[in-house]
Design a protein around this motif. Structure first.
Motif, mmCIF file in Angstrom:
data_model
loop_
_atom_site.group_PDB
_atom_site.id
_atom_site.type_symbol
_atom_site.label_atom_id
_atom_site.label_comp_id
_atom_site.label_asym_id
_atom_site.label_seq_id
_atom_site.Cartn_x
_atom_site.Cartn_y
_atom_site.Cartn_z
ATOM 1 N N UNK A 27 0.833 -1.203 0.000
ATOM 2 C CA UNK A 27 0.000 0.000 0.000
ATOM 3 C C UNK A 27 0.873 1.261 0.000
ATOM 4 N N UNK A 28 1.934 1.269 0.788
ATOM 5 C CA UNK A 28 2.849 2.412 0.824
ATOM 6 C C UNK A 28 3.527 2.613 -0.529
ATOM 7 N N UNK A 29 3.864 1.526 -1.204
ATOM 8 C CA UNK A 29 4.472 1.619 -2.529
ATOM 9 C C UNK A 29 3.505 2.217 -3.534
ATOM 10 N N UNK A 30 2.235 1.827 -3.462
ATOM 11 C CA UNK A 30 1.229 2.393 -4.367
ATOM 12 C C UNK A 30 1.027 3.885 -4.101
ATOM 13 N N UNK A 31 1.036 4.288 -2.842
ATOM 14 C CA UNK A 31 0.902 5.705 -2.512
ATOM 15 C C UNK A 31 2.107 6.485 -3.039
ATOM 16 N N UNK A 32 3.298 5.946 -2.874
ATOM 17 C CA UNK A 32 4.497 6.614 -3.373
ATOM 18 C C UNK A 32 4.463 6.733 -4.892
ATOM 19 N N UNK A 33 3.977 5.707 -5.577
ATOM 20 C CA UNK A 33 3.885 5.765 -7.037
ATOM 21 C C UNK A 33 2.853 6.796 -7.485
ATOM 22 N N UNK A 34 1.733 6.887 -6.777
ATOM 23 C CA UNK A 34 0.727 7.897 -7.115
ATOM 24 C C UNK A 34 1.285 9.301 -6.909
ATOM 25 N N UNK A 35 2.043 9.504 -5.846
ATOM 26 C CA UNK A 35 2.646 10.812 -5.590
ATOM 27 C C UNK A 35 3.684 11.144 -6.657
ATOM 28 N N UNK A 36 4.475 10.175 -7.062
ATOM 29 C CA UNK A 36 5.472 10.408 -8.112
ATOM 30 C C UNK A 36 4.798 10.747 -9.436
ATOM 31 N N UNK A 37 3.705 10.078 -9.754
ATOM 32 C CA UNK A 37 2.975 10.369 -10.993
ATOM 33 C C UNK A 37 2.379 11.774 -10.972
ATOM 34 N N UNK A 38 1.814 12.164 -9.841
ATOM 35 C CA UNK A 38 1.249 13.510 -9.720
ATOM 36 C C UNK A 38 2.346 14.562 -9.828
ATOM 37 N N UNK A 39 3.481 14.316 -9.183
ATOM 38 C CA UNK A 39 4.601 15.243 -9.281
ATOM 39 C C UNK A 39 5.132 15.355 -10.697
ATOM 40 N N UNK A 40 5.183 14.227 -11.408
ATOM 41 C CA UNK A 40 5.636 14.250 -12.791
ATOM 42 C C UNK A 40 4.686 15.060 -13.660
ATOM 43 N N UNK A 41 3.389 14.933 -13.434
ATOM 44 C CA UNK A 41 2.423 15.706 -14.208
ATOM 45 C C UNK A 41 2.665 17.201 -14.052
ATOM 46 N N UNK A 42 2.978 17.628 -12.837
ATOM 47 C CA UNK A 42 3.235 19.050 -12.601
ATOM 48 C C UNK A 42 4.588 19.476 -13.171
ATOM 49 N N UNK A 43 5.580 18.625 -13.073
ATOM 50 C CA UNK A 43 6.922 18.985 -13.525
ATOM 51 C C UNK A 43 7.051 18.983 -15.044
ATOM 52 N N UNK A 44 6.315 18.127 -15.724
ATOM 53 C CA UNK A 44 6.502 18.016 -17.168
ATOM 54 C C UNK A 44 5.559 18.893 -17.969
ATOM 55 N N UNK A 45 4.693 19.650 -17.293
ATOM 56 C CA UNK A 45 3.821 20.585 -18.007
ATOM 57 C C UNK A 45 4.666 21.604 -18.750
ATOM 58 N N UNK A 46 4.081 22.263 -19.733
ATOM 59 C CA UNK A 46 4.853 23.132 -20.616
ATOM 60 C C UNK A 46 5.670 24.179 -19.860
ATOM 61 N N UNK A 47 5.114 24.842 -18.882
ATOM 62 C CA UNK A 47 5.867 25.816 -18.098
ATOM 63 C C UNK A 47 6.131 25.316 -16.683
ATOM 64 N N UNK A 48 6.184 24.019 -16.496
ATOM 65 C CA UNK A 48 6.393 23.427 -15.182
ATOM 66 C C UNK A 48 7.842 23.537 -14.730
ATOM 67 N N UNK A 49 8.045 23.267 -13.461
ATOM 68 C CA UNK A 49 9.385 23.309 -12.883
ATOM 69 C C UNK A 49 9.578 22.095 -11.979
ATOM 70 N N UNK A 50 10.815 21.880 -11.579
ATOM 71 C CA UNK A 50 11.095 20.808 -10.627
ATOM 72 C C UNK A 50 10.441 21.115 -9.280
ATOM 73 N N UNK A 59 1.936 17.214 -1.973
ATOM 74 C CA UNK A 59 0.507 17.380 -1.702
ATOM 75 C C UNK A 59 -0.186 16.020 -1.613
ATOM 76 N N UNK A 60 0.130 15.132 -2.526
ATOM 77 C CA UNK A 60 -0.456 13.785 -2.487
ATOM 78 C C UNK A 60 0.016 13.040 -1.245
ATOM 79 N N UNK A 61 1.292 13.160 -0.919
ATOM 80 C CA UNK A 61 1.806 12.489 0.272
ATOM 81 C C UNK A 61 1.154 13.033 1.542
ATOM 82 N N UNK A 62 0.912 14.336 1.590
ATOM 83 C CA UNK A 62 0.240 14.913 2.760
ATOM 84 C C UNK A 62 -1.175 14.381 2.919
#
Length: 122
Positions: A27-50, A59-62
């Motif tokens: 379950x913890x691994x699935x939560x970490x993967x969901x958080x990584x996916x959400x972070x990637x969505x924000x980082x890879x947007x056209x004007x996104x940043x690290x 935010x997902x982890x919180x």
């Protein structure tokens, strides 16, 4: 009969706790993967940043990780062509002296505008 029960009962309980521990790790691994996916969505947007990727993952982890994931850390990287978010931490321990690491990573190309050259040619 009672000597067998004295030996079998703790072993049965240990087996049960081990099953619960690995379910919690999963379950913890699935939560970490969901958080990584959400972070990637924000980082890879056209004007996104690290920084945006880190904030999105945190935010997902919180929201989700207070129980199963202990001490999560987020690392986001973004270049001109790709972005990556890495989450690491440990699963909450149910079995004494057993700490299971949790790692998740999401990576992909960044979004960018590419003009349609077919329309520009006469």
């Amino acid at each position: 009969m009672s000597a067998e029960l004295v030996i079998a009962t703790p072993l049965l309980l240990l087996m049960l706790l081990t099953i619960v521990q690995f379910a919690l790790w999963s379950h913890a691994t699935h939560i970490a993967q969901a958080a990584a996916s959400q972070g990637l969505s924000a980082a890879r947007a056209q004007n996104g940043t690290a920084t945006a990727g880190t904030a999105g993952a945190k935010q997902v982890l919180d929201e989700l990780a207070h129980g199963p994931l202990s001490d999560p850390s987020v690392d986001s990287v973004r270049s001109a062509e790709s972005a990556a978010v890495r989450i690491s931490g440990t699963a909450t321990s149910v079995v004494p002296f057993l700490t299971l690491p949790v790692h998740a990573e999401a990576a992909g190309p960044v979004e960018r505008f590419v003009p349609d050259l077919r329309k520009a040619l006469p």
